[in-house]
Design a protein around this motif. Structure first.
Motif, PDB file in Angstrom:
ATOM      1  N   TRP A 251       0.836  -1.207   0.000  1.00 52.96           N
ATOM      2  CA  TRP A 251       0.000   0.000   0.000  1.00 52.96           C
ATOM      3  C   TRP A 251       0.869   1.254   0.000  1.00 52.96           C
ATOM      4  CZ3 TRP A 251      -0.448   4.225   3.123  1.00 52.96           C
ATOM      5  CH2 TRP A 251      -1.556   5.055   2.880  1.00 52.96           C
ATOM      6  N   GLU A 254       2.497   1.593  -3.588  1.00 53.10           N
ATOM      7  CA  GLU A 254       1.613   1.697  -4.745  1.00 53.10           C
ATOM      8  C   GLU A 254       0.448   2.658  -4.569  1.00 53.10           C
ATOM      9  OE1 GLU A 254       2.445   0.298  -7.460  1.00 53.10           O
ATOM     10  OE2 GLU A 254       4.095  -0.906  -6.653  1.00 53.10           O
ATOM     11  N   ARG A 255       0.094   3.020  -3.348  1.00 49.79           N
ATOM     12  CA  ARG A 255      -1.115   3.810  -3.134  1.00 49.79           C
ATOM     13  C   ARG A 255      -0.894   5.105  -2.353  1.00 49.79           C
ATOM     14  NH1 ARG A 255      -2.368   1.032  -6.591  1.00 49.79           N
ATOM     15  NH2 ARG A 255      -4.149  -0.380  -6.793  1.00 49.79           N
ATOM     16  N   SER A 256       0.297   5.343  -1.850  1.00 54.13           N
ATOM     17  CA  SER A 256       0.523   6.534  -1.039  1.00 54.13           C
ATOM     18  C   SER A 256       1.408   7.533  -1.785  1.00 54.13           C
ATOM     19  CB  SER A 256       1.177   6.167   0.303  1.00 54.13           C
ATOM     20  OG  SER A 256       2.511   5.755   0.107  1.00 54.13           O
TER      21      SER A 256
END
Length: 401
Positions: A251, A254-256
């Motif tokens: 996470w 890839e997402r922050s």
């Protein structure tokens, strides 16, 4: 200056991105599988030539060339028996029983966590060789809280984990600060800090407050029962915690926003600086998080298996983590799978040694060969191209015949 107009990209058809993602992964999966198979093949050769029966058959083969066929058959038969026995013992020692599977998972958990610490540094363009030092400092702090204080269950465990994580984070953060503020190369600083951490542990273990009562050895008391990970179905909860850490790292990367900056700096620091990103912040944050993951790794050993603090409590996990991250292609999922593989090889190596009489060093050779082949994908792909060319040439001859 007016901003450049956005380029409108048509939406792909439903299901197309997943197919494209899968196809992009296929070469990596293929190369990794081939690397593992090649390493096992070379390992089989080493097992065969180190077997006493095979050596005796080879001696007879060259001593009595008139009976070449007989002794050549003995060489092949004894080689096959030795390899099958060794690899059967490897599988049995890794996953052949409940206790074997538990041992594999217990050895995989710290490898996964420490490997994630190396992985996240790789993605930011850093080479973290300091997992050993970070784990040693974390062990010192977590162990001291674990065997010194008398706290309620749950609170004691959280306090010990927190102490280990904070100490490891600070130790990793030192590398990030030196890199960001002075430009010191992280390879040099992490190697040096590994030695500093080891001698720091030895210094404190010589103090009375860290020594086991009635012993002059550099060995601390074991952590208290209240400071150990609870077990569920025979497995301490640190093992699923390692998997949750992998999800967290995925996470983050890839997402922050911080993960995006890490990947951008790792790809091109100059372009990232031009885009307004703080390179210093990324380096410090990356090494701090890497230290946190290394600290979590040592808690799997110290608090999960209720061990004592020594200067050898880390074992080879710190450097094996580099191998795990390389084999996992610096991805969270790959690191988890590589950690499980190396945990299985480590646990199965005991079975090979006790059941098949294979030297334990051979497993280390197999691990090194796996990394060697994985680190040389051009070799793997070259072998594949040679096979395809040979097949094409054979088909062409058949067509012209």
């Amino acid at each position: 200056m007016s901003p450049a107009p956005e380029t409108i990209v048509p939406e792909p058809e439903e299901g197309q991105p997943k197919v494209r993602d899968l196809r992009s992964w296929l070469p990596t999966i293929r190369d990794t599988v081939v690397a593992i198979l090649l390493a096992l093949l070379v390992g089989a050769f080493l097992i065969a030539i180190s077997d006493d029966d095979v050596i005796e058959a080879l001696d007879n083969l060259f001593t009595y060339p008139g009976s070449f066929g007989v002794y050549a058959g003995d060489v092949l038969r004894y080689s096959a028996e030795a390899v099958l026995e060794a690899y059967a013992a490897l599988v049995d020692g890794a996953v052949g029983s409940g206790s074997s599977l538990r041992r594999t998972l217990e050895r995989s958990a710290p490898l996964i966590c420490a490997g994630l610490g190396v992985t996240i540094a790789f993605r930011a363009g850093l080479f973290n060789i300091g997992a050993t030092g970070q784990m040693l400092v974390g062990a010192l702090a977590a162990g001291y809280v674990g065997f010194t204080y008398d706290l309620p269950p749950g609170v004691h465990l959280l306090a010990a984990i927190g102490a280990g994580l904070v100490a490891s984070m600070l130790w990793g953060g030192i590398v990030g600060v030196l890199k960001a503020q002075t430009g010191a190369h992280e390879v040099i600083t992490t190697i040096m800090l590994n030695q500093v951490a080891r001698f720091t542990v030895l210094y404190f273990l010589a103090k009375e407050s860290f020594q086991r009562p009635g012993s002059d050895n550099l060995l601390s008391p074991a952590v208290a029962d209240n400071a150990t990970y609870p077990s569920v179905f025979g497995l301490h909860i640190g093992i699923p915690l390692a998997l949750l850490a992998a999800v967290g790292v995925w996470w983050l990367l890839e997402r922050s926003r911080l993960g995006f900056e890490m990947r951008a700096v790792g790809a091109n620091p100059d372009a990232s600086r031009t885009a307004g990103m703080s390179i210093a912040k990324v380096y410090i944050a990356t090494m701090t998080i890497a230290g946190l993951l290394s600290g979590l790794a040592i808690t799997m050993t110290l608090l999960g298996l209720q061990q004592s603090v020594t200067d050898q409590v880390v074992g080879s996990v710190g450097f094996d983590a580099i191998t795990v991250a390389l084999l996992g292609r610096a991805t969270p999922l790959g690191t988890v799978l590589a950690g499980l593989l190396f945990g299985a090889l480590s646990a199965g190596g005991l079975g090979m040694q006790t059941s098949a009489g294979v030297p334990p060093e051979l497993i280390q050779v197999v691990q090194a060969l796996i990394v060697l082949f994985v680190a040389a994908p051009a070799l793997i792909r070259g072998l594949g191209r040679i096979r395809r060319r040979q097949k094409t040439a054979t088909e062409a001859k058949g067509a012209t015949a």
